[in-house]
Design an enzyme around this catalytic site. Structure first.
Site, mmCIF file in Angstrom:
data_model
loop_
_atom_site.group_PDB
_atom_site.id
_atom_site.type_symbol
_atom_site.label_atom_id
_atom_site.label_comp_id
_atom_site.label_asym_id
_atom_site.label_seq_id
_atom_site.Cartn_x
_atom_site.Cartn_y
_atom_site.Cartn_z
ATOM 1 N N ARG A 227 0.819 -1.197 0.000
ATOM 2 C CA ARG A 227 0.000 0.000 0.000
ATOM 3 C C ARG A 227 0.857 1.252 0.000
ATOM 4 O O ARG A 227 1.846 1.321 0.747
ATOM 5 C CB ARG A 227 -0.914 0.044 1.240
ATOM 6 C CG ARG A 227 -2.196 -0.763 1.076
ATOM 7 C CD ARG A 227 -3.111 -0.131 0.013
ATOM 8 N NE ARG A 227 -4.257 -0.950 -0.331
ATOM 9 C CZ ARG A 227 -4.294 -1.861 -1.307
ATOM 10 N NH1 ARG A 227 -3.240 -2.105 -2.051
ATOM 11 N NH2 ARG A 227 -5.400 -2.509 -1.574
ATOM 12 N N GLU A 256 -1.870 7.851 -5.302
ATOM 13 C CA GLU A 256 -1.901 7.341 -6.675
ATOM 14 C C GLU A 256 -3.308 7.509 -7.269
ATOM 15 O O GLU A 256 -4.287 7.436 -6.527
ATOM 16 C CB GLU A 256 -1.467 5.854 -6.700
ATOM 17 C CG GLU A 256 -2.347 4.932 -5.869
ATOM 18 C CD GLU A 256 -1.821 3.494 -5.836
ATOM 19 O OE1 GLU A 256 -0.668 3.273 -5.421
ATOM 20 O OE2 GLU A 256 -2.588 2.599 -6.221
ATOM 21 N N HIS A 274 0.817 0.069 -9.760
ATOM 22 C CA HIS A 274 -0.101 -0.788 -8.982
ATOM 23 C C HIS A 274 -0.530 -2.013 -9.811
ATOM 24 O O HIS A 274 -1.715 -2.229 -10.060
ATOM 25 C CB HIS A 274 -1.323 0.015 -8.512
ATOM 26 C CG HIS A 274 -1.976 -0.572 -7.290
ATOM 27 N ND1 HIS A 274 -2.527 0.194 -6.291
ATOM 28 C CD2 HIS A 274 -2.177 -1.855 -6.902
ATOM 29 C CE1 HIS A 274 -3.031 -0.592 -5.350
ATOM 30 N NE2 HIS A 274 -2.833 -1.844 -5.702
#
Ligand code: MLT
Length: 299
Positions: A227, A256, A274
């Protein structure tokens, strides 16, 4: 039954849901999401959709009973509040673990062998062989912070590569695994490579701040595919600049997709947007588990 999918789902899973429910696929901005959710029994989201108290307060006046997070992290949902309002929140805790473990391993290779930087400079016509002497994983100590599904798979893969494995988890040691448990302070001091496998911290504070980084080995390499915000990005950038941290592999970022470009562009940083769960296999497994969850909860 009506189901809304906001951030996409594997095609086979959508087809399976359509066998027993009316399914819509649509991304809603936060302002419109609560009102939209009123008309659905279940909503299936990934990481882009945020379901906060404001959306839940509107949605609960309609027919919403279930929020399914197609993935692991549920930090984009005010899940305790949803539960208090009688809306169930479920995730798919292990379905993407191997994909996450493999991406973390890819980042471990990237941060030990300059793969990202060498790609960039070679495409500019440079042949920088002398600048890119790396280190090997074999014989080094990997410290895993958080020891859930992903970390366990990664530990097995890295042990097979000849790494010594240290792990820390909030629930303590697991006697069933052949690896060494360490408290976090000890792990941080001993590891040559550190990978993170925890949820976002509840208070939003970084797990690894400037003082944690200061107590690491000089030239430590860090990988975060868990994370954004688990590592203090300003402290990390400073430590990369001084060389305290030799390299970092990052798949997740504070804020993000609006990322800190100074960090992203640092030559000793390997970045991916990601992509942890972004494999065909993981998304197929996640989709299947989502369908099972919806059936279990609502059929
Ligand atoms: C997850 O929590 O499952 C991961 O961050 C992967 C994702 O949502 O894309």
């Amino acid at each position: 039954m009506k189901i809304l999918i906001t951030d996409g789902l594997a095609k086979d899973a959508i087809a399976a849901l359509r066998e027993f429910a009316e399914v819509d696929e649509h991304f809603y901005e936060p302002d419109a999401l609560g009102e939209a959710l009123k008309g659905y029994d279940a909503v299936i989201i990934r990481s882009a959709t945020q379901i906060r108290q404001a959306q839940i307060d509107i949605a609960k006046t309609g027919q919403l009973k279930l929020i399914v997070r197609a993935g692991v992290g549920i930090d984009n949902i005010d899940h305790a509040y949803a539960k208090d309002q009688g809306i169930h929140v479920r995730n798919t805790p292990s379905a993407n673990a191997n994909a996450m473990a493999e991406l973390t391993l890819a980042q471990l290779f990237a941060v030990s062998r300059f793969i990202a930087a060498a790609n960039v400079t070679m495409r500019k016509g440079e042949w920088n062989k002398k600048n890119y002497r790396g280190v090997e994983l074999a014989g080094k100590t990997l410290g895993l912070i958080g020891f859930g599904h992903t970390a366990r798979l990664l530990a097995d893969k890295c042990a097979a590569l000849g790494m010594d494995i240290l792990y820390y988890d909030i629930v303590g040691a697991d006697d069933q695994v052949p690896y060494t448990y360490a408290d976090m302070a000890d792990l941080i001091q001993k590891a040559d490579f550190i990978t993170l496998h925890t949820p976002a911290s509840k208070d939003g504070k970084p797990l690894l701040d400037g003082s944690a980084i200061a107590s690491m080995k000089d030239g430590v390499r860090l990988v975060n595919c868990a994370r954004g915000g688990l590592i203090d990005e300003a402290a990390l950038l400073e430590a990369l600049t001084t060389g305290k941290v030799a390299a970092a592999g990052l798949d997740v970022f504070v804020g993000e997709p609006d990322v800190n470009l100074d960090l992203v562009n640092h030559p000793n940083v390997s970045v991916t947007p990601h992509l942890g769960a972004q494999t065909y296999e993981a998304q197929a497994r996640v989709g299947k588990e989502v369908v099972d969850v919806v059936k279990e909860e609502l059929c």
